[in-house]
Design an enzyme around this catalytic site. Structure first.
Site, PDB file in Angstrom:
ATOM      1  N   HIS A  38       0.026  -8.098   9.127  1.00 31.84           N
ATOM      2  CA  HIS A  38      -0.267  -6.689   8.834  1.00 31.84           C
ATOM      3  C   HIS A  38       0.023  -5.744  10.013  1.00 31.84           C
ATOM      4  O   HIS A  38       0.711  -4.746   9.859  1.00 31.84           O
ATOM      5  CB  HIS A  38      -1.738  -6.512   8.444  1.00 31.84           C
ATOM      6  CG  HIS A  38      -2.190  -7.405   7.331  1.00 31.84           C
ATOM      7  ND1 HIS A  38      -1.369  -7.787   6.301  1.00 31.84           N
ATOM      8  CD2 HIS A  38      -3.394  -7.987   7.069  1.00 31.84           C
ATOM      9  CE1 HIS A  38      -2.042  -8.565   5.456  1.00 31.84           C
ATOM     10  NE2 HIS A  38      -3.273  -8.704   5.910  1.00 31.84           N
TER      11      HIS A  38
ATOM     12  N   LYS B 274       0.855  -1.195   0.000  1.00 31.14           N
ATOM     13  CA  LYS B 274       0.000   0.000   0.000  1.00 31.14           C
ATOM     14  C   LYS B 274       0.889   1.242   0.000  1.00 31.14           C
ATOM     15  O   LYS B 274       1.848   1.320   0.776  1.00 31.14           O
ATOM     16  CB  LYS B 274      -0.906   0.010   1.246  1.00 31.14           C
ATOM     17  CG  LYS B 274      -1.986  -1.082   1.239  1.00 31.14           C
ATOM     18  CD  LYS B 274      -2.818  -1.000   2.515  1.00 31.14           C
ATOM     19  CE  LYS B 274      -3.725  -2.197   2.692  1.00 31.14           C
ATOM     20  NZ  LYS B 274      -5.004  -2.102   2.032  1.00 31.14           N
TER      21      LYS B 274
HETATM   22  C1  BG6 Z   1      -6.397  -9.889   4.551  1.00 32.06           C
HETATM   23  C2  BG6 Z   1      -7.225 -10.607   5.578  1.00 32.06           C
HETATM   24  O1  BG6 Z   1      -5.051 -10.269   4.654  1.00 32.06           O
HETATM   25  O2  BG6 Z   1      -6.506  -8.494   4.757  1.00 32.06           O
HETATM   26  C3  BG6 Z   1      -8.664 -10.181   5.467  1.00 32.06           C
HETATM   27  O3  BG6 Z   1      -7.134 -12.011   5.374  1.00 32.06           O
HETATM   28  C4  BG6 Z   1      -8.769  -8.683   5.577  1.00 32.06           C
HETATM   29  O4  BG6 Z   1      -9.454 -10.811   6.480  1.00 32.06           O
HETATM   30  C5  BG6 Z   1      -7.819  -8.001   4.601  1.00 32.06           C
HETATM   31  O5  BG6 Z   1     -10.108  -8.328   5.265  1.00 32.06           O
HETATM   32  C6  BG6 Z   1      -7.784  -6.505   4.819  1.00 32.06           C
HETATM   33  O6  BG6 Z   1      -7.056  -5.915   3.771  1.00 32.06           O
HETATM   34  P1  BG6 Z   1      -7.447  -4.481   3.190  1.00 32.06           P
HETATM   35  O7  BG6 Z   1      -6.421  -4.199   2.171  1.00 32.06           O
HETATM   36  O8  BG6 Z   1      -8.814  -4.597   2.655  1.00 32.06           O
HETATM   37  O9  BG6 Z   1      -7.373  -3.566   4.369  1.00 32.06           O
END
Ligand code: BG6
Length: 511
Positions: A258, A200
């Site tokens: 994350h 991102k």
């Molecule tokens: C993914 C998870 O890695 O990231 C999901 O498995 C989650 O559960 C997603 O919804 C969130 O990513 P973003 O980019 O939509 O914030």
């Protein structure tokens, strides 16, 4: 020149054969194909990219290419830059489609790998990327077989890279086992562990903000920073992923990857350069400095929740236990809040509060860096009436930086009021942005590892998460229910409230 006649912005990726294991899956459909198409539209793929689907279903090369074309035309139209309805440029697609073919085979059958070897032999380049867009149970199986078939041996002019999607294990032992299995057949430099958060733009911007402005770095320590909040909130529920989620839960799904990556970006020491070894080394060091929790600490510093029926934007929504493929008495968490401490000179004493969940009041990802209160007020108002400075790094939506300062209210007297400085990335930079998968796929093809997780970072994150999992398992603490469309259980407010603090939205003045 690109097929659209525009001058390419940068050197295109080198000729490569990209093998997509799990070629009929959702990841290829929703994310990889749109990203590849957009990269090719931007002239970044060159003409030497071959895409080879690998899966067990029987399909001809031509039908497979047609299927990928359909993915782009329909399912993924919104992700393809340009006009969504007529997203596909026929000339451009024809060029990409020339290099598309298919290997039908079982991932567990050595014959499949012999077919892959012949594809490489016929491709005109020794460069190959193996993208494991498969269920995690196949990761080790595929990689071992690639190794056995000598497909991971590199030579000059023939790189071999493996891309692995999360989840990277489900606890420390399985993450270590997976890493050990990968390292038996290749070197760390051949492994691209994707965490799409690192792709991102705004996540990369954390490093730019910190390390290209002396302003922030000078105050980036426990002398000036009071605490940090990291929130990744979603309004969506588990959608069609009930069975995956039941075995995973929010902690495993979001935290060791994350959220810990965001934490590392905020807390790492300045790397010597923006190179893979330097950046990943600093991230691994700071994740390794996160204070380990005992089971007792884990209980005191974690909250887990599960959404019940509620309403978002006027729409009635079911609870987690009513979702498809979810047990009616499920104890899987859909929300987690954690307090994290980092034991090093820079951060000792500064709590980091992490929270993430589904079916929350709003969809947003942001990092709040709350500075300390001024030591003394020279004005006719107590220090407690000054709002401490706060830097909000908004990752999505409305990407940008906001800094609140105290300012004088115009007019007579010395009345002070909080005001905001704002940098809106979309307003300030009109150039089109790259989707996370575009950025990361291009980096794989170019051999740039900086934005991929190294094995030791992941293992250190799993090691920290382990007592939280153990505490839940051993004390059988069921998740606390929270209503869909809220900010999670009240216990999450109590977690931060115990330290006399509030989550950002709780501290905002009412409109
Ligand atoms: C993914 C998870 O890695 O990231 C999901 O498995 C989650 O559960 C997603 O919804 C969130 O990513 P973003 O980019 O939509 O914030």
């Amino acid at each position: 020149m690109t097929a659209t006649g525009k001058k390419p912005k940068a050197e295109p990726a080198p000729p490569t054969t990209l093998f997509l294991f799990g070629a009929h899956g959702d990841l290829v459909k929703r994310l990889l194909m749109p990203a590849l198409y957009n990269l090719s539209r931007d002239g970044l793929l060159g003409e030497g990219l071959r895409i080879v689907g690998v899966d067990h279903n029987a399909i001809s090369d031509a039908d497979f290419a047609k299927k990928l074309e359909d993915f782009i035309r329909t399912e993924a139209a919104s992700k393809v830059k340009g006009n969504a309805e007529h997203a596909l440029d026929p000339q451009l697609w024809a060029q990409l489609a020339k290099g598309i073919s298919y290997v039908q085979g079982d991932f567990l059958d050595d014959g499949t790998y012999a077919d892959i070897a012949s594809k490489i032999a016929d491709s005109g380049t020794g460069n190959a990327v193996f993208y494991l867009a498969t269920a995690p149970r196949f990761f080790s199986e595929v990689v071992q077989r690639l190794g056995r078939a000598n497909l991971l041996e590199e030579s000059p002019g023939a790189f071999r890279r493996v891309v692995i999607e999360k989840p990277f294990g489900s606890d420390l032992a399985t993450a270590e086992a997976l890493n050990a299995c990968l390292l038996k057949v290749m070197t760390e430099k051949q492994i691209y562990r994707i965490d799409h958060y690192l792709g991102k733009e705004t996540v990369q911007n954390i490093l730019i903000s910190r390390f290209s402005n002396v302003l922030f770095e000078a105050f980036w320590n426990n002398h000036y920073i009071d605490h940090v909040q990291i929130t990744a909130a979603e309004t969506v529920g588990v959608e069609t992923r009930g069975s995956f989620f039941e075995n995973t839960g929010t902690l495993r799904d979001m935290v060791p990857n994350h959220l810990f990556q965001l934490l590392a970006m905020i807390a790492m020491e300045p790397p010597a350069a923006f190179g893979a070894d330097a950046v990943r080394g600093e991230k691994a060091k700071v994740i390794g400095a996160v204070r380990p929790w005992s089971l007792e600490d884990a209980r005191a510093n974690s909250v887990r929740g599960q959404y019940t029926a509620g309403e978002i934007g006027g729409k009635a929504l079911p609870g987690y236990r009513q979702e498809a493929n979810v047990a009616p008495d499920s104890s899987t968490e859909t929300f987690v809040a954690l307090k994290v401490m980092i034991d090093n000179w820079r951060w000792v004493g500064v709590p980091f509060y992490l929270r993430t969940g589904k079916r929350m009041a709003d969809s947003l990802a942001e990092i709040v860096v709350r500075f300390k209160q001024i030591p003394h007020s020279i004005f006719n108002q107590p220090t407690s009436s000054f709002q401490p400075n706060c830097l909000v790094i908004r990752l999505q939506p409305d990407e940008g930086l906001r800094m609140n300062l105290m300012a004088k209210t115009p007019g007579d007297g010395m009345r002070l009021k909080p005001a905001e400085l704002e940098l809106d990335f979309r307003e300030s930079f009109k150039t089109p942005r790259m989707d996370a998968y575009e950025r990361l796929l291009l980096d794989v093809l170019r051999g740039q590892l900086t934005l991929f997780m190294r094995g030791d970072e992941l293992e250190a994150a799993w090691e920290w998460v382990e007592p939280i999992l153990d505490n839940w398992e051993q004390n059988d603490s069921a998740p606390i229910p929270y209503t869909a469309g809220t900010w999670g259980p009240a216990a999450a407010s109590a977690l931060i409230g115990r330290d006399g603090l509030q989550w950002r939205e709780e501290a905002l003045p009412e409109d």
